[in-house]
Design a protein around this motif. Structure first.
Motif, PDB file in Angstrom:
ATOM      1  N   ILE A 128       0.842  -1.205   0.000  1.00  0.00           N
ATOM      2  CA  ILE A 128       0.000   0.000   0.000  1.00  0.00           C
ATOM      3  C   ILE A 128       0.873   1.250   0.000  1.00  0.00           C
ATOM      4  O   ILE A 128       0.580   2.230  -0.703  1.00  0.00           O
ATOM      5  CB  ILE A 128      -0.957  -0.011   1.207  1.00  0.00           C
ATOM      6  CG1 ILE A 128      -1.996  -1.133   1.044  1.00  0.00           C
ATOM      7  CG2 ILE A 128      -1.662   1.338   1.365  1.00  0.00           C
ATOM      8  CD1 ILE A 128      -2.890  -1.331   2.236  1.00  0.00           C
ATOM      9  N   SER A 129       1.955   1.239   0.761  1.00  0.00           N
ATOM     10  CA  SER A 129       2.868   2.386   0.774  1.00  0.00           C
ATOM     11  C   SER A 129       3.421   2.650  -0.617  1.00  0.00           C
ATOM     12  O   SER A 129       3.518   3.805  -1.056  1.00  0.00           O
ATOM     13  CB  SER A 129       4.017   2.136   1.754  1.00  0.00           C
ATOM     14  OG  SER A 129       3.552   2.103   3.086  1.00  0.00           O
ATOM     15  N   ALA A 137       4.691   6.231  -0.864  1.00  0.00           N
ATOM     16  CA  ALA A 137       5.271   6.530   0.449  1.00  0.00           C
ATOM     17  C   ALA A 137       6.540   5.693   0.642  1.00  0.00           C
ATOM     18  O   ALA A 137       6.713   4.665  -0.002  1.00  0.00           O
ATOM     19  CB  ALA A 137       4.255   6.215   1.547  1.00  0.00           C
ATOM     20  N   PRO A 138       7.456   6.116   1.522  1.00  0.00           N
ATOM     21  CA  PRO A 138       8.682   5.348   1.750  1.00  0.00           C
ATOM     22  C   PRO A 138       8.375   3.960   2.311  1.00  0.00           C
ATOM     23  O   PRO A 138       7.410   3.782   3.066  1.00  0.00           O
ATOM     24  CB  PRO A 138       9.444   6.200   2.781  1.00  0.00           C
ATOM     25  CG  PRO A 138       8.851   7.567   2.677  1.00  0.00           C
ATOM     26  CD  PRO A 138       7.419   7.372   2.301  1.00  0.00           C
ATOM     27  N   ASP A 147      14.010  -0.447  -4.374  1.00  0.00           N
ATOM     28  CA  ASP A 147      15.194  -0.608  -5.225  1.00  0.00           C
ATOM     29  C   ASP A 147      16.427  -1.006  -4.416  1.00  0.00           C
ATOM     30  O   ASP A 147      17.263  -1.774  -4.883  1.00  0.00           O
ATOM     31  CB  ASP A 147      15.476   0.690  -5.988  1.00  0.00           C
ATOM     32  CG  ASP A 147      14.436   0.981  -7.053  1.00  0.00           C
ATOM     33  OD1 ASP A 147      13.842   0.016  -7.585  1.00  0.00           O
ATOM     34  OD2 ASP A 147      14.211   2.167  -7.357  1.00  0.00           O
ATOM     35  N   GLU A 148      16.559  -0.461  -3.189  1.00  0.00           N
ATOM     36  CA  GLU A 148      17.704  -0.778  -2.340  1.00  0.00           C
ATOM     37  C   GLU A 148      17.444  -2.128  -1.673  1.00  0.00           C
ATOM     38  O   GLU A 148      16.522  -2.242  -0.868  1.00  0.00           O
ATOM     39  CB  GLU A 148      17.906   0.303  -1.275  1.00  0.00           C
ATOM     40  CG  GLU A 148      18.108   1.699  -1.844  1.00  0.00           C
ATOM     41  CD  GLU A 148      16.798   2.371  -2.257  1.00  0.00           C
ATOM     42  OE1 GLU A 148      16.851   3.309  -3.061  1.00  0.00           O
ATOM     43  OE2 GLU A 148      15.728   1.935  -1.788  1.00  0.00           O
ATOM     44  N   LYS A 149      18.277  -3.091  -1.992  1.00  0.00           N
ATOM     45  CA  LYS A 149      17.969  -4.450  -1.554  1.00  0.00           C
ATOM     46  C   LYS A 149      19.080  -5.059  -0.703  1.00  0.00           C
ATOM     47  O   LYS A 149      19.443  -4.506   0.332  1.00  0.00           O
ATOM     48  CB  LYS A 149      17.650  -5.320  -2.771  1.00  0.00           C
ATOM     49  CG  LYS A 149      16.385  -4.865  -3.528  1.00  0.00           C
ATOM     50  CD  LYS A 149      16.017  -5.818  -4.629  1.00  0.00           C
ATOM     51  CE  LYS A 149      14.763  -5.358  -5.366  1.00  0.00           C
ATOM     52  NZ  LYS A 149      13.561  -5.418  -4.514  1.00  0.00           N
ATOM     53  N   PHE A 195       5.829  -1.093  -8.038  1.00  0.00           N
ATOM     54  CA  PHE A 195       5.292  -1.553  -6.759  1.00  0.00           C
ATOM     55  C   PHE A 195       6.065  -2.765  -6.230  1.00  0.00           C
ATOM     56  O   PHE A 195       6.192  -2.952  -5.032  1.00  0.00           O
ATOM     57  CB  PHE A 195       3.810  -1.912  -6.911  1.00  0.00           C
ATOM     58  CG  PHE A 195       3.016  -0.859  -7.633  1.00  0.00           C
ATOM     59  CD1 PHE A 195       3.019   0.461  -7.196  1.00  0.00           C
ATOM     60  CD2 PHE A 195       2.286  -1.172  -8.760  1.00  0.00           C
ATOM     61  CE1 PHE A 195       2.302   1.438  -7.865  1.00  0.00           C
ATOM     62  CE2 PHE A 195       1.566  -0.203  -9.438  1.00  0.00           C
ATOM     63  CZ  PHE A 195       1.570   1.109  -8.993  1.00  0.00           C
ATOM     64  N   CYS A 196       6.577  -3.567  -7.135  1.00  0.00           N
ATOM     65  CA  CYS A 196       7.308  -4.777  -6.775  1.00  0.00           C
ATOM     66  C   CYS A 196       8.815  -4.527  -6.675  1.00  0.00           C
ATOM     67  O   CYS A 196       9.501  -5.112  -5.837  1.00  0.00           O
ATOM     68  CB  CYS A 196       7.028  -5.853  -7.826  1.00  0.00           C
ATOM     69  SG  CYS A 196       8.085  -7.291  -7.774  1.00  0.00           S
TER      70      CYS A 196
END
Length: 386
Positions: free
Chosen positions: A251-252, A257-258, A266-268, A341-342
């Motif tokens: 949902i964020s 939203a962060p 993206d940061e994994k 979103f993913c």
């Protein structure tokens, strides 16, 4: 200046007092580290070293395992004293968190945490629980084959009467994937702040589920059911603080939203570093050590010079091939309609599925489409109501 903002996962031992049927660590790592472990004195030296090498840093030290409480309460007392020493004598901000099965979480342990709330991340302990006693006992028994459920609930009850908070983490596997309402109601009744549901992706070399493993679409369908139950509660009950993940994260992302969950941003994997019992440094501990060492192993903290330690933590891709794996797996994602979103999902999970079966990899993406599309439709419907 070598500022470091990171979560460091600590695995001081792989020992555990439970014998969970789906356990990833016992499957891949317990034998490797059977006699390994780092002492409280070693950890003290490493933490102070970090404070010197990485000034002005913010680090969350996350205890994991194995079962970290098996190191004993004196171990944690020394660790907490070390954090205070670092925070008071160096320009750093260190906090800690614990992921535990909670069976050893006595009043003495909880009192120690209460006395050090200023060092605990959001005052939270993370506790493993898969649902009702019947469901939990289907997967999470002691080494002697006895139920662990009563001890876990006792710990939760003690926490509910103090200034700590707790979250739960639940493995969605063959033992509970077809019982989402029972799982949801059982966990919600214990009043955690947040409940995180992670899939049991245990597969054999032919891509067939094993050790209570499920498929990505089964997990997606389970989470869709939980989303409906949670949305119903958001409308019908006054207590709206209960959060379930990954629903809240999805949902964020939908509202830009962060988010914190690395699977959906993206940061994994390179945002985390794991210290294993022998001092080995890896990225996220989801990487299969048998097949993915070249993508995630950074060296051993006991032998790295300060210069190499800085590179391992600030530029992890300089010491492994993670970036090439990240780029390769995400290259097929950028034109996908749910990419924003993913964000490419879990890199080690996708890599392992690709190694085992292209069918599994395709179903992983189908599961993400199913879940994200379902949540988006539900949120759009809720927002359209007067």
């Amino acid at each position: 200046m070598n500022k470091l903002f990171k979560t460091i996962v600590l695995k001081p031992t792989m020992a555990c007092n439970l014998n969970c049927k789906y356990c990833y660590e016992s499957r891949h790592n317990e034998g490797k580290y059977f006699k390994a472990g780092f002492s409280a004195d070693e950890l003290h030296d490493w933490i102070i070293r970090f404070a010197k090498v990485f000034p002005q840093s913010e680090i969350l030290w996350m205890f994991h395992g194995g079962e970290p409480l098996m190191t004993g309460i004196n171990y944690f007392k020394k660790f907490i004293a070390t954090l205070r020493e670092a925070n008071e004598n160096f320009n750093v901000n260190y906090k800690f968190a614990i992921q535990t099965n909670a069976t050893l979480l006595t009043e003495e342990w909880i009192r120690l945490m209460e006395e050090n709330l200023d060092l605990m991340s959001e005052r939270v302990v993370s506790i493993s629980l898969d649902g009702s006693q019947e469901i939990n006992d289907a997967a999470r028994l002691s080494k002697q084959g006895k139920s662990s459920f009563a001890a876990v609930i006792k710990a939760m009850d003690i926490i509910n009467d103090c200034d700590l908070n707790y979250t739960t983490i639940s493995v969605v596997g063959r033992h509970n994937v077809n019982r989402p309402q029972e799982v949801y109601e059982a966990i919600r009744s214990h009043k955690p702040r947040c409940s995180k549901f992670i899939p049991c992706y245990n597969f054999d070399d032919a891509g067939n589920p094993e050790m209570l493993g499920i498929t990505p679409l089964e997990y997606a369908n389970f989470m869709c059911e939980l989303f409906d139950l949670w949305m119903h509660d958001r409308v019908s009950v006054t207590d709206r603080e209960f959060v379930i993940e990954p629903i809240a994260t999805i949902i964020s992302n939908l509202v830009e939203a962060p988010v914190n969950w690395c699977e959906y941003r993206d940061e994994k994997c390179d945002c985390f570093t794991t210290i294993y019992p022998d001092g080995g440094l890896w990225l996220c501990d989801t990487f299969n050590p048998d097949t993915m060492k070249n993508f995630a192993y950074l060296g051993n903290i006991k032998s790295l010079s300060d210069e190499k330690l800085v590179n391992a933590f600030l530029k992890p891709s300089s010491r492994c091939e993670y970036q090439s794996l990240y780029d390769d797996l995400r290259s097929s994602c950028e034109k996908c309609d749910i990419f924003n979103f993913c964000h490419g999902g879990c890199i080690p999970q996708r890599s392992e599925m690709k190694r085992v079966s292209e069918r599994l990899l395709k179903e992983y993406c189908a599961g993400k489409h199913r879940l994200i599309s379902y949540v988006k439709a539900g949120v759009d419907c809720a927002l359209s109501q007067p």
